[in-house]
Design a protein around this motif. Structure first.
Motif, PDB file in Angstrom:
ATOM      1  N   GLN A  40       0.822  -1.201   0.000  1.00 52.12           N
ATOM      2  CA  GLN A  40       0.000   0.000   0.000  1.00 52.12           C
ATOM      3  C   GLN A  40       0.862   1.260   0.000  1.00 52.12           C
ATOM      4  O   GLN A  40       0.565   2.226  -0.707  1.00 52.12           O
ATOM      5  CB  GLN A  40      -0.948  -0.007   1.195  1.00 52.12           C
ATOM      6  N   VAL A  41       1.932   1.241   0.762  1.00 50.56           N
ATOM      7  CA  VAL A  41       2.853   2.386   0.781  1.00 50.56           C
ATOM      8  C   VAL A  41       3.507   2.542  -0.590  1.00 50.56           C
ATOM      9  O   VAL A  41       3.629   3.653  -1.104  1.00 50.56           O
ATOM     10  CB  VAL A  41       3.910   2.238   1.897  1.00 50.56           C
ATOM     11  N   THR A  47      -7.299  10.174   2.316  1.00 55.21           N
ATOM     12  CA  THR A  47      -7.158  10.129   3.770  1.00 55.21           C
ATOM     13  C   THR A  47      -7.461   8.740   4.316  1.00 55.21           C
ATOM     14  O   THR A  47      -6.782   8.269   5.222  1.00 55.21           O
ATOM     15  CB  THR A  47      -8.083  11.173   4.418  1.00 55.21           C
ATOM     16  N   ALA A  48      -8.446   8.078   3.747  1.00 55.62           N
ATOM     17  CA  ALA A  48      -8.818   6.741   4.231  1.00 55.62           C
ATOM     18  C   ALA A  48      -7.676   5.750   4.051  1.00 55.62           C
ATOM     19  O   ALA A  48      -7.403   4.938   4.948  1.00 55.62           O
ATOM     20  CB  ALA A  48     -10.072   6.254   3.511  1.00 55.62           C
ATOM     21  N   LEU A  50      -4.434   6.436   3.832  1.00 53.53           N
ATOM     22  CA  LEU A  50      -3.361   6.800   4.750  1.00 53.53           C
ATOM     23  C   LEU A  50      -3.707   6.373   6.178  1.00 53.53           C
ATOM     24  O   LEU A  50      -2.861   5.825   6.888  1.00 53.53           O
ATOM     25  CB  LEU A  50      -3.095   8.301   4.696  1.00 53.53           C
ATOM     26  N   GLU A  51      -4.941   6.591   6.593  1.00 53.76           N
ATOM     27  CA  GLU A  51      -5.357   6.178   7.929  1.00 53.76           C
ATOM     28  C   GLU A  51      -5.239   4.667   8.095  1.00 53.76           C
ATOM     29  O   GLU A  51      -4.802   4.191   9.140  1.00 53.76           O
ATOM     30  CB  GLU A  51      -6.795   6.620   8.204  1.00 53.76           C
ATOM     31  N   LEU A  52      -5.634   3.922   7.076  1.00 50.86           N
ATOM     32  CA  LEU A  52      -5.532   2.466   7.136  1.00 50.86           C
ATOM     33  C   LEU A  52      -4.079   2.027   7.292  1.00 50.86           C
ATOM     34  O   LEU A  52      -3.763   1.185   8.138  1.00 50.86           O
ATOM     35  CB  LEU A  52      -6.146   1.825   5.892  1.00 50.86           C
ATOM     36  N   VAL A  53      -3.195   2.596   6.503  1.00 51.98           N
ATOM     37  CA  VAL A  53      -1.775   2.235   6.571  1.00 51.98           C
ATOM     38  C   VAL A  53      -1.212   2.547   7.957  1.00 51.98           C
ATOM     39  O   VAL A  53      -0.508   1.723   8.553  1.00 51.98           O
ATOM     40  CB  VAL A  53      -0.975   2.962   5.467  1.00 51.98           C
TER      41      VAL A  53
END
Length: 102
Positions: free
Chosen positions: A64-65, A76-77, A79-82
């Motif tokens: 994901q990164v 934002t979703a 990034l928040e998950l990661v």
């Protein structure tokens, strides 16, 4: 954005060594007839993957990164998950090491 990606990469690097060590310990425990669990995290966790070892979870987060880095876009979703996945991995690996040192 580059600073954020570098911080995520740094977290992944920190977790990598810990995950490799934890997986090696889990392999040893499995050879001794212990560590008979099916997955580190439950099916309803933050991860799509299900594994009795830590590295597949870390790989999912790293992918994901890498996707964010490749597209240079994120929402934002995502990034928040990661970030939540990284936090959960840090917490669980620490709890694992603490449990083994008792």
């Amino acid at each position: 954005m580059e600073q954020l990606l570098n911080q995520l990469d740094q977290n992944l690097k920190e977790l990598y060594r810990k995950a490799v060590d934890a997986d090696a310990l889990l392999d040893e425990l499995a050879q001794q007839g212990q560590a008979k669990h099916q997955a580190i995290f439950p099916a309803d966790s933050l991860f799509r993957v299900s594994s009795p070892r830590f590295l597949p979870y870390l790989s999912e987060t790293a992918e994901q990164v890498a996707s964010i880095r490749l597209t240079q876009q994120f929402n934002t979703a995502t990034l928040e998950l990661v970030v939540k996945q990284l936090q959960l991995l840090h917490k669980t690996l620490l709890e694992f090491r603490t449990a083994l040192s008792r």
